[in-house]
Design a protein around this motif. Structure first.
Motif, short mmCIF file in Angstrom:
data_model
loop_
_atom_site.label_atom_id
_atom_site.label_comp_id
_atom_site.label_asym_id
_atom_site.label_seq_id
_atom_site.Cartn_x
_atom_site.Cartn_y
_atom_site.Cartn_z
N PHE A 244 -6.23 -6.24 4.92
CA PHE A 244 -6.16 -4.81 4.66
C PHE A 244 -6.94 -4.03 5.71
CE2 PHE A 244 -4.83 -1.51 2.02
CZ PHE A 244 -5.84 -0.63 1.75
N LEU B 203 -12.48 0.33 0.81
CA LEU B 203 -11.44 0.47 -0.20
C LEU B 203 -10.93 -0.89 -0.64
CD1 LEU B 203 -9.62 2.32 -1.81
CD2 LEU B 203 -8.04 2.38 0.11
N GLN C 80 -0.73 4.14 3.03
CA GLN C 80 -1.06 3.82 4.42
C GLN C 80 -1.27 5.09 5.23
OE1 GLN C 80 -1.84 0.92 4.65
NE2 GLN C 80 -1.94 0.38 6.80
N SER D 153 3.35 8.81 3.33
CA SER D 153 3.26 7.45 2.78
C SER D 153 4.64 6.92 2.44
CB SER D 153 2.41 7.45 1.51
OG SER D 153 1.06 7.67 1.81
N SER E 89 0.84 -1.19 0.00
CA SER E 89 0.00 0.00 0.00
C SER E 89 0.87 1.24 0.00
CB SER E 89 -0.89 -0.01 1.25
OG SER E 89 -1.44 1.26 1.47
N ALA F 10 -11.09 1.03 5.31
CA ALA F 10 -10.19 0.05 4.69
C ALA F 10 -10.98 -1.07 4.05
CB ALA F 10 -9.23 -0.50 5.74
N THR G 70 -5.26 8.40 -1.08
CA THR G 70 -4.67 9.27 -0.06
C THR G 70 -4.50 10.69 -0.59
OG1 THR G 70 -3.49 7.35 0.79
CG2 THR G 70 -2.76 9.48 1.54
N GLY H 286 -5.63 -1.26 8.21
CA GLY H 286 -6.26 0.05 8.31
C GLY H 286 -6.58 0.41 9.74
N THR I 108 -4.04 3.03 -3.93
CA THR I 108 -3.99 3.50 -2.54
C THR I 108 -3.37 4.88 -2.47
OG1 THR I 108 -1.89 2.33 -2.24
CG2 THR I 108 -3.88 1.22 -1.49
#
Lengths: 288, 341, 414
Positions: B227, B104, B65, B258, B62, B101, B126, B231, B122
């Protein structure tokens, strides 16, 4: 009527912009599966090359069209020899190493050249369309993007070198058996990708602020464009830049840049959801 | 002798004991400033753990994150300012991030997205959050009593109180211990999860997704669960961060955060839970020290170190260190006595 | 076999790394007991470094000047400088370090509002005096902070009527899409309408926009008398280049509340792009007063190879240092509350930027404000306004009534 023409030109301009910043990255990622986070900084180096050489008196066209890609291309080859060649097949390690390279370059340029270097302005002026005036440079950028794509397509599809490059990417061992030194192919391809980045940076220099951080503003969009496009260099970049650029710019005209930018991201999201291998993972799969 | 299950736990057990020792002794041995510093590292370690888990043990890379980290921070901030207390908002933040999460994850895994393409999705999500929250500066962007504040962020976030002492803000030493306890607990839980059947299926998905699905496991569902857990952990870390800083701003959703998370995990060692914690400590400490010297532009130093790290220590700091110690141990002809403590 | 060894070595590795990781930070500033510590928190790397580096250089120059005159209270002043690298969590760490470990007597720093709001509550909590020297959108209400930068009510209020008088009443606003940009754009609208004008449109741009083509076309279509630019940052520099490229330089004039605020834009853009932009700030390097001429000469002498960018940011860092030093001498002590009381006493200071006093109700500066045109990298001062009050912060803050206030109010002009 005038306004529609202006809108059309601006849409093309945005698509062209995406093509310019994405092509170098597409070559390197699409062909070598290397994620070059320092791509933005390669563009920045191209911009700095133009700015510094024009200050020394070099003609701006020479600076943009020859010196910038040359300088950054050579630099790219150096980077490839020193760092990248250890990382083939290690897609994530290439991310980390090029992130380090990106930080290094920003710091280095700041220290050596300073962060307030006087820039260049555009060599053209405005072009009247009714009551509007569009920068002639905009047309030049659109033309440059077309040239980018055509040259890459032509080389990959119709020349011996392009054939070798494509073959090496598909099966380096086989290519070695046929007598080609795959290491040289990788090196050259990375250099060419870097040269495109340098050229893009040089082209953008007259209409942006040339500062050490200018690459960081561009890398996000470039990366998203390339991955959304998928594996094929020309068809992928062209299609994703076309879709993303047109839609986002249309929204910008309608509501302003805040939603325009967000729209680009949303459209990328939806495209990736529908076509999880990028556009050319599903459509135009056999193209270059 | 120790049973098979216990053997698996020895490494994690030692780490846990170390963690408890740190929890108990740090506030006694170190002064206020250092305790505050270490609290920060604890929170960031939790954040790194979230990515370490989904990537190292689920194969989900990801790039975004920071989205859960930031979402956790913002949800906590808004809830805490509105509710006046902090325990329920903490849970709300974790829950909201888990749900987000899951949503998504559903969007991605049921669309068969994987590797780099998933990473980009991802990242894009963000970035969308970043752009949208940056825009919320005006007074009309208010949820209850909490203004979102746009670029300037949400200030004056309540400091957490211990769940059994509502209304009483924690002292820095208490906060350190509370957060450390959460970190240890999450570490143990994740370790248990990895060693369980669920975890083994997850690792097999990481190794070979097609084969796993051919064996009859619903790969998409497993990935979705992994995931979501990632999350939730990221969201918890975000809520803790918001409370520690008493401030959260949209930068928490930026590419930079990230990237930092990715770098911690990679530098520390993908495929371990402890490695990323090492990554956090090493790199954050480095940044902190660099800013205190004016020798050289900090970006040059940090960039060089990252490049050297990748080229010289490709497995990451912790696994390399571990393997080095193994080699030295072997060369010494050391005993392989299982019973030794 | 191998697995057992690995497990045991995990213990060793964990212990070693865990212990190493929790080592106390080795303080770089080993301070002597007879030194006064001044903390500097300016970005020396990262995207705001062009603003932070000059501020830091001027702060160090100020410290040298104070020490050359014998120091303060018989002690030498020492600068402890940290580089937060445009990273908010480093800002908060270093602020905490300055307050708790280095025991700084005063901290100069913070550039963006976000960085200020990260460190202000920390310095407030640990009772370390704080000077914020950058222009911003106004609204900080905190007795522990002295805010010397100009706010929209001081500069924009003068800029709008002046440029409207020059150019006309139809204004097109383009602003950066974040708090500072939005609040300033609101002020622009209020002042334009107060002066009988009309804001044709206000367009907002996220900070990473680099392509301004559509906006330029829209502006052309709207045919305003002037463009008011509240653009911020390096991405937005492209607007000025693209505006010139479209041939608009001689068509519609530009005024700006942000152009050149830190001095960077006029270095980076070519003169033909930057000429003619009218701005309003509390300081310009070309202010024609003996005090300023002497100060600029002093700066050039101290930094002969490359002059630091001189602007509000660096000039007010000097002022902050001097005002603080003066307060220490007057109060005869480093005690925070005594210093605050001295600074609240309404004394007017003679500074390179003109006269400056600290408003006791808001701890913002009552200062001289200038309007300047730009030609070939030199500012030509057109007008000067004396002792302008920080009226916007005064709307929301009264430190006499609420001396314990600790908040940044978002000034809303609804």
């Amino acid at each position: 009527m005038d306004f529609s023409l202006v809108v059309a030109i601006e849409l093309l301009r945005e698509v062209a912009g995406l093509i310019l910043i994405a092509t170098g990255l597409a070559i390197i990622f699409g062909m070598m599966r290397v994620i070059n986070i320092a791509h933005g900084e390669f563009m920045m180096l191209g911009g700095y090359t133009v700015v510094l050489t024009t200050k020394m008196g070099v003609n701006i066209w020479v600076a943009i069209l020859i010196l910038a890609p040359l300088a950054v291309g050579v630099f790219g080859i150096v980077v490839e020899r020193l760092i990248i060649r250890h990382l083939y097949g290690r897609i994530i390690d290439s991310l980390l190493a090029t992130w380090g390279l990106s930080l290094f370059l920003i710091g280095f340029v700041t220290v050596v050249f300073g962060n307030t270097v006087e820039g260049v302005s555009t060599p053209f002026s405005g072009f009247a369309i009714g009551q509007y005036s569009v920068a002639i440079y905009t047309f030049f950028l659109i033309f440059a993007a077309v040239a980018f794509m055509s040259s890459v397509y032509f080389t990959l599809r119709y020349t011996q070198a392009g054939l070798i490059a494509r073959a090496t990417m598909q099966n380096p061992d086989m290519v070695e058996c046929l007598g080609v030194n795959s290491k040289i192919v990788y090196m050259t391809t990375f250099g060419i990708g870097a040269a495109f980045a340098g050229l893009a940076g040089g082209l953008l220099a007259p209409i942006s602020g040339v500062v050490p951080g200018m690459g960081a503003l561009l890398i996000g969009k470039a990366f998203i464009t390339v991955v959304t496009g998928g594996a094929a260099v020309v068809a992928g970049t062209l299609s994703s830049a076309g879709i993303l650029g047109t839609i986002s710019q249309a929204v910008t005209f309608a509501t302003g840049p805040v939603f325009g930018d967000a729209t680009l991201l949303f459209v990328a999201l939806i495209l990736l959801r529908i076509l999880p291998q990028g556009i050319t993972g599903r459509i135009f799969t056999r193209s270059v | 002798m120790l049973s098979n299950v216990s053997k698996d736990w020895r490494g994690a057990g030692f780490v846990t004991i170390l963690g408890v020792a740190i929890l108990i002794f740090v506030p006694i041995l170190f002064d206020l400033f250092e305790v505050l510093q270490m609290t920060k590292y604890v929170v960031l370690s939790l954040f790194a753990l979230s990515l370490a888990y989904i990537w190292g043990f689920g194969g989900i890379l990801s790039f975004g994150q920071a989205g859960f980290f930031g979402l956790g921070g913002y949800v906590f901030a808004v809830s805490a300012i509105n509710m006046g207390e902090t325990t329920v908002p903490f849970l709300i933040a974790i829950g909201a991030c888990a749900l987000f999460a899951a949503a998504l994850g559903y969007f991605m895994f049921y669309g068969r997205l994987s590797d780099v393409y998933l990473g980009v999705v991802t990242l894009v999500v963000t970035l969308i959050l970043w752009k949208l929250i940056n825009h919320t500066a005006g007074p009309e962007y208010i949820i209850g009593k909490a203004r979102l504040g746009g670029f300037n962020g949400v200030p004056s976030i309540p400091i957490m109180s211990l769940p059994w002492q509502p209304g009483q803000e924690m002292e820095p030493a208490q906060m350190f211990q509370y957060f450390m306890a959460i970190l240890i607990a999450v570490y143990v839980l994740l370790h248990a999860l990895i060693k369980s059947k669920f975890g083994r299926v997850a690792i097999s998905i990481r190794e070979n997704e097609i084969r796993t699905s051919l064996l009859g496991y619903d790969v998409r569902l497993y990935k979705l669960c992994i995931f979501s857990i990632g999350g939730a952990v990221g969201g918890a870390a975000g809520a803790m961060w918001a409370s520690y800083q008493t401030f959260v701003d949209p930068n928490i959703f930026s590419l930079e955060w990230s990237a930092k998370c990715l770098i911690w995990v990679m530098a520390g060692g993908v495929g371990t839970l402890f490695g990323p914690i090492v990554g956090v400590l090493a790199l954050e400490y480095l940044s902190f020290q660099l800013g205190q010297t004016a020798l050289m532009n900090n970006l040059i130093v940090l960039g060089t170190i990252l490049m050297l790290l990748v080229l010289l220590l490709p497995k990451g700091l912790f696994p390399t260190f571990r393997d080095l110690v193994v080699k030295l141990w072997r060369r010494r002809g050391g005993s392989t006595d299982e019973g030794a403590p | 076999m191998k697995r057992e060894i690995s497990r045991r070595s995990i213990l060793k590795g964990a212990a070693a790394v865990g212990a190493a990781g929790s080592l106390p930070m080795i303080p770089f500033a080993a301070q002597a007991a007879d030194e006064i510590i001044v903390g500097g928190l300016h970005d020396l790397s990262g995207f705001i470094d062009f603003a932070g580096i000059p501020m830091n250089q001027i702060m160090l120059m100020a410290i040298e000047e104070i020490n050359a005159k014998g120091g303060l209270l018989g002690k030498k002043v020492k600068g402890v400088v940290y580089d937060p690298q445009t990273n908010m969590s480093l800002y908060s760490q270093y602020a905490t370090q300055l307050a708790l470990k280095d025991k700084a007597a005063v901290v100069m720093g913070g550039i963006t509002s976000a960085s200020r709001e990260t460190i202000r509550p920390i310095l407030h909590r640990y009772k370390t005096l704080y000077f914020y020297n950058t222009l911003y959108e106004g609204g900080v209400c905190d007795r522990n902070e002295i805010s010397l930068g100009t706010t929209p009510a001081q500069t924009v209020e003068k800029l709008v009527p002046y440029t409207m008088g020059l150019w006309g009443k139809k204004v097109y606003t383009i602003a950066a899409d974040y708090n500072y940009g939005q609040i300033t754009a609101a002020w622009v609208k209020r002042y334009v309408e107060q002066n009988g004008g009309e804001v044709v449109s206000t367009d907002f741009f996220p900070l990473d926009v680099t392509n301004f083509g559509p906006t330029i076309s829209k502006i052309q279509g709207a045919k305003p008398d002037m463009v008011m630019s509240v653009l911020v940052g390096t991405g937005h520099l492209g607007f000025y280049n693209q505006w010139a490229a479209a041939g608009m330089k001689n068509e519609i004039p530009i005024a700006s509340t942000t152009f050149g605020a830190a001095g960077a834009e006029l270095e980076i853009l070519k003169p033909e792009v930057a000429n003619g932009i009218i701005t309003s700030y509390g300081y310009y390097p070309s202010i024609d007063s003996p005090a300023n001429k002497a100060w600029v000469a002093q700066v050039n002498k101290r930094y002969p190879e490359k002059t630091p960018l001189l602007s509000e940011l660096s000039a007010f860092t000097w002022e902050g240092m001097m005002i603080w030093a003066d307060a220490v001498r007057t109060a005869g002590s480093l005690d925070r509350m005594k210093l605050i009381e001295v600074m609240e006493s309404g004394k007017t200071y003679d500074m390179p930027s003109g006269q400056c006093a600290i408003d006791p109700l808001t701890h913002h500066a009552i200062r001289d404000v200038y309007i300047a045109d730009l030609k070939d990298k030199t500012y030509i001062i057109k007008k000067k306004f004396s002792q302008v009050q920080p009226a916007d912060t005064q709307m929301v803050c009264n430190l006499k009534e609420t001396p314990n206030a600790n908040k940044h109010y978002e000034i809303s002009l609804e």
